[in-house]
Design a protein around this motif. Structure first.
Motif, PDB file in Angstrom:
ATOM      1  N   HIS A 120      -3.419 -17.218   6.839  1.00 19.62           N
ATOM      2  CA  HIS A 120      -2.469 -16.458   5.975  1.00 19.62           C
ATOM      3  C   HIS A 120      -3.100 -15.686   4.899  1.00 19.62           C
ATOM      4  N   TYR A 150       6.762 -18.072  15.644  1.00 18.48           N
ATOM      5  CA  TYR A 150       6.616 -19.322  15.187  1.00 18.48           C
ATOM      6  C   TYR A 150       7.863 -20.238  15.640  1.00 18.48           C
ATOM      7  N   ASP A 159      -0.359 -16.822  16.611  1.00 18.69           N
ATOM      8  CA  ASP A 159       0.981 -17.042  15.968  1.00 18.69           C
ATOM      9  C   ASP A 159       1.806 -15.699  16.144  1.00 18.69           C
ATOM     10  N   CYS A 172      -0.163 -13.970  12.756  1.00 23.34           N
ATOM     11  CA  CYS A 172       0.784 -14.766  11.914  1.00 23.34           C
ATOM     12  C   CYS A 172       1.863 -13.882  11.464  1.00 23.34           C
ATOM     13  N   ASP A 181      -5.013 -17.039  11.215  1.00 26.43           N
ATOM     14  CA  ASP A 181      -4.523 -18.428  10.990  1.00 26.43           C
ATOM     15  C   ASP A 181      -4.384 -18.744   9.459  1.00 26.43           C
ATOM     16  N   HIS A 223       1.418 -21.968  16.899  1.00 28.37           N
ATOM     17  CA  HIS A 223       2.596 -21.786  16.655  1.00 28.37           C
ATOM     18  C   HIS A 223       3.317 -20.989  17.983  1.00 28.37           C
TER      19      HIS A 223
HETATM   20 FE   LIG Z   1      -0.111 -18.720  11.163  1.00 30.41          FE
END
Ligand SMILES: [Fe+2]
Length: 507
Positions: free
Chosen positions: A405, A188, A185, A158, A403, A240
């Motif tokens: 965060h 994004y 991720d 992420c 995922d 993403h």
């Molecule tokens: Fe994410």
């Protein structure tokens, strides 16, 4: 030559440019800008092989993304380019091991994926690329050991580019690690959030060249490049890399399935072109098998899962609508996972997937609420995974994910409602590198409502896992401020898992 925040071994490797001996057959090419501006990477380490990666970029990456988004990809009409690769035992390249030529073709955005075979197990190697008058920086990689009594890996996820700087990767690059695992991720597709520190500069990608430009932008970051250059990586995607919350051939914001599949194909191809993954994946992008198993001696079996490509559509409404035939992994991957776990001889068995496997009621009080994009929307599928963990009698299962965060540590129960049940596995979720975190309040609620969740934090950063014969320790590494460049990082919480006793122990 792009100068990055490199560590000593990289710097001295660059100083060795004089010992580079051209092979004589690569087509001479004079580049206006550094074609290796996206850096180098390695991955898929086996006992005798590793994959080396780079992508030649024929213009400045940031210029490419600020161009008219509807213009054709300028590289699609360019010629193939021959690239030399070289592997050595030492950073000065005085002990060359192998070298060769590979043709970077516009059909794959001039990406290079070289599987170097015939290497020694458990050894560090140095590598670099050259084309015409341009040389890449030096990367370092390591093959898997045949036997080892210690292993260190980092895991990350992420990394929304606009929401923060990659200080976490700058810190990671200086650590003593054998491997980095990326849990999704990596890019994004859209812009969101407040106080953005930098801009995508383009809209939501749907065409191949748009996904390529997005990867090029992210990979132009010097701290991300440093982490790639320092260690081999294994990577799996989440949503993403294609579009938010997609499930197999459907996405909430995308049109009909056929159009979405074309978009997914483009996104999968761009992912391949930018990851240090095996060249054989280029055989087709309608489907792309990224789930895999890696062994590091008898110490670690590492199983990578794909929870996006084969899953059933998301539930609309309540989790109560879940049915036993609904799947997260798809039947083929699910069967493969059962066999893989049953066949593992490793002392520690890490299952790397995208998100939190453990149940998480997000609503305070007697009401319940669940994230239906995660395993809580795929109750029966999670039950089958946990059954496979139990029936395979695999040793010391440890789940890792991203995922959310947020950092989490959890005791995994076969029945999460049974507070007294003995954990059957241990779970660690790493916080985001940069992506916006949930509120502290929501994390406090999650801890209060779910006794098996032992720890949560809204910090940004990554996790380090240290495995040995007796225990596995996990450090959660947080950065002070994602909005600042080169923000300091520190370990803010550590855990241990004892051999033979699943469950989180705070250190
Ligand atoms: Fe994410």
């Amino acid at each position: 030559m792009m100068r990055i925040d490199r560590r000593s071994f990289l710097a001295s490797g660059l100083a060795a440019a004089a010992v580079w001996r051209p092979l004589g057959s690569a087509r001479a090419e004079s580049f206006k800008t550094d074609p290796f501006a996206l850096g180098v990477a390695s991955g898929s380490p086996r006992t005798d092989s590793v994959v080396l990666w780079t992508r030649l970029i024929l213009e400045d990456a940031s210029a490419a993304v600020s161009a008219d988004p509807f213009a054709p990809d300028p590289q699609s009409v360019a010629d193939p380019i021959d690239v030399e690769w070289m592997v050595a035992e030492d950073e000065a390249f005085s002990k060359p091991v192998q070298s060769g030529l590979v043709r970077a073709v516009p059909e794959f955005a001039h990406s290079v994926h070289v599987e170097v075979k015939g290497l020694q197990p458990g050894r560090w190697y140095f590598y670099r690329f050259r084309s015409g008058d341009a040389e890449s920086l030096v990367g370092r990689t390591k093959t898997a050991a045949e036997s080892t009594d210690a292993f260190r890996l980092a895991f990350a996820s992420c990394q929304q580019y606009e929401q923060g700087f990659y200080s976490a990767y700058g810190d990671m690059a200086g650590k003593d690690l054998d491997l980095v695992v990326h849990l999704g991720d990596y890019i994004y597709e859209r812009s969101y959030g407040a106080e953005l520190v930098r801009k995508h500069g383009t809209g939501v990608p749907s065409m191949l060249y748009e996904y390529r430009d997005r990867y090029a932008l992210y990979k132009s970051d010097p701290q991300l490049q440093a982490a790639h250059a320092a260690f081999p990586w294994l990577a799996v995607w989440d949503d993403h890399e294609v579009i938010n919350n997609y499930a197999n051939d459907r996405a909430p914001d995308a049109p009909a399935s056929t159009a979405f599949i074309a978009r997914r194909r483009a996104a999968y191809q761009a992912w391949f072109e930018h990851m240090p993954v095996h060249p054989s994946l280029a055989n087709g992008f309608d489907a792309l098998r990224i789930y895999d198993h890696h062994r590091f001696g008898n110490l670690l079996g590492l199983t990578l899962l794909d929870t996006r490509q084969y899953r059933s559509p998301q539930l609309q409404g309540a989790a109560a609508g879940d049915r036993p035939e609904r799947t997260m992994l798809g039947p083929v991957q699910e069967e493969w996972l059962g066999k893989t776990l049953a066949g593992s001889q490793a002392k520690w068995n890490v299952i790397a997937q995208q998100t939190l496997l453990s149940e998480r009621d997000t609503k305070a009080g007697p009401e319940t609420g669940y994230n239906l994009d995660g395993w809580d929307g795929y109750h029966a599928a999670r039950g089958r995974l946990l059954d496979a963990v139990q029936s395979s009698a695999v040793r010391n299962p440890v789940i890792i994910g991203g995922d959310l965060h947020a950092f989490y540590a959890a005791d995994v129960k076969r029945d999460f409602a049974d507070e007294k049940a003995t954990p059957i596995a241990t779970e660690f979720v790493g916080g985001s590198i940069t992506s916006d975190a949930p509120s502290e309040k929501s994390l406090a609620t999650a801890l209060a409502e779910n006794p098996h969740l032992k720890f949560a934090s809204d910090k940004h950063g990554y996790a380090i896992m240290r495995l040995n014969d007796r225990s596995t320790e996990v450090d959660f590494v947080g950065i002070a401020d994602r909005k600042q460049q080169n923000s300091p990082a520190s370990v803010f919480q550590s855990f241990a898992v004892a051999d033979g006793a699943a469950g989180v122990n705070r250190l």
